[in-house]
Each structure stands twice: as C-alpha cells, then as structure tokens.
Enzyme design. Structure first.
Site, short mmCIF file in Angstrom:
data_model
loop_
_atom_site.label_atom_id
_atom_site.label_comp_id
_atom_site.label_asym_id
_atom_site.label_seq_id
_atom_site.Cartn_x
_atom_site.Cartn_y
_atom_site.Cartn_z
N HIS A 98 -4.76 -5.52 4.33
CA HIS A 98 -5.72 -4.62 3.68
C HIS A 98 -5.31 -4.23 2.26
O HIS A 98 -6.11 -3.61 1.54
CB HIS A 98 -5.93 -3.36 4.53
CG HIS A 98 -7.34 -2.85 4.48
ND1 HIS A 98 -7.85 -1.96 5.42
CD2 HIS A 98 -8.36 -3.08 3.61
CE1 HIS A 98 -9.11 -1.69 5.13
NE2 HIS A 98 -9.44 -2.35 4.02
N ASP A 122 -11.86 1.60 9.85
CA ASP A 122 -10.44 1.26 10.04
C ASP A 122 -9.86 2.15 11.13
O ASP A 122 -10.26 3.31 11.28
CB ASP A 122 -9.70 1.50 8.72
CG ASP A 122 -8.38 0.77 8.60
OD1 ASP A 122 -7.71 0.56 9.61
OD2 ASP A 122 -8.01 0.42 7.45
N HIS A 124 -6.87 3.04 10.78
CA HIS A 124 -5.86 3.77 10.00
C HIS A 124 -6.50 4.33 8.73
O HIS A 124 -7.60 3.92 8.34
CB HIS A 124 -4.71 2.83 9.63
CG HIS A 124 -4.14 2.10 10.81
ND1 HIS A 124 -4.58 0.84 11.19
CD2 HIS A 124 -3.19 2.46 11.71
CE1 HIS A 124 -3.91 0.45 12.27
NE2 HIS A 124 -3.07 1.41 12.61
N ASP A 126 -4.81 4.34 5.66
CA ASP A 126 -4.36 3.50 4.54
C ASP A 126 -4.26 4.29 3.24
O ASP A 126 -4.61 3.79 2.17
CB ASP A 126 -5.30 2.31 4.36
CG ASP A 126 -5.21 1.31 5.49
OD1 ASP A 126 -4.39 1.51 6.40
OD2 ASP A 126 -5.96 0.32 5.47
N HIS A 139 -0.07 -2.34 2.91
CA HIS A 139 -1.40 -2.30 3.52
C HIS A 139 -1.72 -0.92 4.10
O HIS A 139 -2.84 -0.68 4.53
CB HIS A 139 -1.58 -3.41 4.58
CG HIS A 139 -0.87 -3.18 5.88
ND1 HIS A 139 -1.22 -3.85 7.03
CD2 HIS A 139 0.18 -2.40 6.23
CE1 HIS A 139 -0.43 -3.48 8.02
NE2 HIS A 139 0.42 -2.61 7.57
N ASP A 226 -11.57 -3.19 8.43
CA ASP A 226 -10.32 -3.65 9.01
C ASP A 226 -10.62 -3.96 10.47
O ASP A 226 -11.07 -3.08 11.22
CB ASP A 226 -9.25 -2.56 8.87
CG ASP A 226 -7.87 -3.04 9.31
OD1 ASP A 226 -7.78 -3.80 10.28
OD2 ASP A 226 -6.88 -2.60 8.68
N ASP A 228 -8.90 -4.08 12.94
CA ASP A 228 -8.24 -3.25 13.96
C ASP A 228 -9.02 -1.98 14.26
O ASP A 228 -8.64 -1.22 15.17
CB ASP A 228 -6.79 -2.96 13.60
CG ASP A 228 -6.59 -2.07 12.38
OD1 ASP A 228 -7.49 -1.26 12.06
OD2 ASP A 228 -5.52 -2.17 11.75
N GLU A 271 -7.44 -8.23 7.68
CA GLU A 271 -6.41 -8.14 8.71
C GLU A 271 -6.62 -9.12 9.87
O GLU A 271 -6.14 -8.88 10.98
CB GLU A 271 -6.27 -6.70 9.24
CG GLU A 271 -5.78 -5.69 8.19
CD GLU A 271 -4.28 -5.73 7.92
OE1 GLU A 271 -3.55 -6.42 8.67
OE2 GLU A 271 -3.85 -5.07 6.95
#
Length: 299
Positions: A98, A122, A124, A126, A139, A226, A228, A271
């Site tokens: 990312h 996402d 996360h 980030d 990332h 992302d 994830d 990702e």
C-alpha cells in the site's frame, strides 16, 4: 486543471505497481505480474476498452535504501497516473504493497490541481509516521504521507503539501490499528468508520456516509482498496490478513455503485500476495472488481 470525467466515457488503463518494499511480507511485489498472468485477467483482457498499460518496478540499487526506492517508484507511478488521466483514460492501479498509494494519489492530485477526496477501504489505518511506527513498515504510513506527514522523500510528489483533502477522506473497515494513528487522523479531520461501527449501523449506511464525505471534494475523488479489508476467508491472497473483514459481495456492490458517480477519477487495488492466494480466489476477486468499473461496450 483537467475536468473529472465519469468512467462511462473513459478507456480503462491498468497500471501495475510491483513493490513489496514497504511490507513485512514482500511477496506482494509479485502481485501485479501474477495477476497479469492469471486466468482471471485473461478473461477480462478481451474487453475493447481495457488495456494493461505498464507494470512499474522500484528502481534497482541502493537509491537511498528501501525508502528511497519506494520514493522513486511513487514518482514514476504519479507520472503514469497523470499521463493516463490527461489522455482521457481511467487508471486502475494494481499493487503491490500500500505504499504505492503515495504515487497514485499524488498523480491524481497533480492533474486535479488541488487535493482530492479519497475513500480508503482497509483493515488498517496506514497513518503512522517513522516516529510512531511499531514496525517501520512503510505500507503502514501512506495515508499520513498523503496528508503531509512522514519521510520528506515521500512528500510533495504531486503537489506541494497535502495530496488528499482530510475533510474529504474517509477510512472504511478498519479493525487493526494503533492509538497514534487514531490521534493523527482525528486531529486531521479524517472520518474513520471502523468494524464496530459497521456492525452497529450496517455496511450500506456507513458507505453512504463515507461517499457523502469524499464525493463532496471539489476536485473529484478516488477509491483505494486494500484487499485485507475483505474477510481473509474470501480474499486469502494478502500479506497482512485480519479476521472478520468485509464481505466480498458488499465491496463488489460498492464499487459498482461508485463507478458511475461524477468525479470518480481512479481506482487502486493493493496488497495482492499471490503466494498466499488459494485456487486463484483473490485474483478472481480483483478481476471482478475491475469488471465492475468497465464501461459497457456500447458507451
């Protein structure tokens, strides 16, 4: 300043950004090439208004270490995104970790002439800086860089200062983060809609709010996804999986709805880690996502 056009009138250009330098598991460097070689891509490649443009790699050699190499890739990526947009094409960036978002959204901001809105989907946030990061992984820092905080080599790539408008940025789906990131984003004015709020309100209601925020940006907006963010049972091919993510169906339907919105400038999907994919499940999901933004043949 180039006007933001609806994707319904655009040719779609894929840009690969093959870097794992920002991640702990660097196999996502292979994601763009693996997807380009996959059956899932070949099922899309016949579309008359879709092209795979270029796959970019981080410069070889030392180049100031990993951060310098990431900065070099992001500058190149910003140029490629700018070239596509100025040519009337709709860029879809496929990563790579990312950290490549620093290049993607710097290129969009450069064309827009001012910071843009951004929907950041996402698991996360980030939004670390080198001073707050627990891992040192870049990332985990790109949103902070786009908001003007971080290693100076990763700043000011598109515009001088911020590349995305904090007041027109929303993070959707976060479920793993540190307090320093929350503090920074809240102080900046970024809206965070985490897993708890999603469960309480429902995906559709939260998405509507997030889109109201990002689409109000005067210079247009984009979406960075992302993989994830999605439940790892449905998208196993990621380097930093987190349990109990979004449903793939919800994300696909969201992208379908966003695709026709005025001011939608660019889609980024990052990702993808082919080493962790199973039976091409995640590659097929990427293909489905790209398919949702393709213009119909008769447009």
């Amino acid at each position: 300043m180039v006007a933001a056009n609806s994707r319904k009138h655009a040719r779609v250009r894929i840009i690969g950004a093959a870097s794992g330098l920002g991640a702990q598991d660097q196999a996502c460097e292979n994601g763009p090439v693996a997807f380009h070689r996959s059956q899932a891509w070949h099922e899309l490649a016949h579309h008359p208004r879709l092209d795979w443009g270029r796959t970019l790699f981080a410069p070889a050699g030392d180049c100031g270490g990993p951060t310098g190499r990431i900065a070099g890739l992001c500058r190149h990526l910003a140029d490629e995104v700018e070239h596509a947009l100025r040519g009337g094409e709709f860029p879809v960036v496929i990563g790579g970790d990312h950290s490549v978002a620093i290049g993607t959204w710097s290129g969009v901001a450069r064309v827009a002439g001012q910071p843009v809105g951004l929907l950041w989907i996402d698991a996360h946030l980030d939004s670390h800086t080198p001073e707050t990061s627990y891992s040192g992984a870049i990332h985990g820092m790109p949103l902070a860089c786009l908001l003007g905080r971080g290693d100076k080599r990763l700043l000011n790539i598109g515009l001088a200062g911020v590349q995305v408008s904090a007041g027109h940025t929303a993070v959707l789906g976060a479920r793993s983060y540190e307090p320093e990131e929350i503090d920074f984003l809240q102080a900046s004015g970024v809206r965070i809609i985490d897993r708890v709020e999603l469960e309480e309100r429902g995906f559709a209601d939260c998405l509507d709010e997030a889109l109201a925020i990002v689409t109000a940006a005067p210079a247009g907006f984009g979406v960075t996804l992302d993989l994830d963010a999605i439940d790892p049972l449905l998208a196993p091919g990621v380097g930093s999986p987190e349990p109990e993510g979004l449903s793939a169906r919800d994300v696909l339907e969201a992208v379908s709805g966003i695709a026709g919105l005025p001011g939608f400038r660019t889609l980024e999907i990052v990702e993808y880690n082919p080493d962790r994919d199973r039976l091409g499940i995640t590659a097929s999901l990427i293909s489905d996502l790209v398919g949702r933004i393709l213009p119909s043949d008769n447009n």
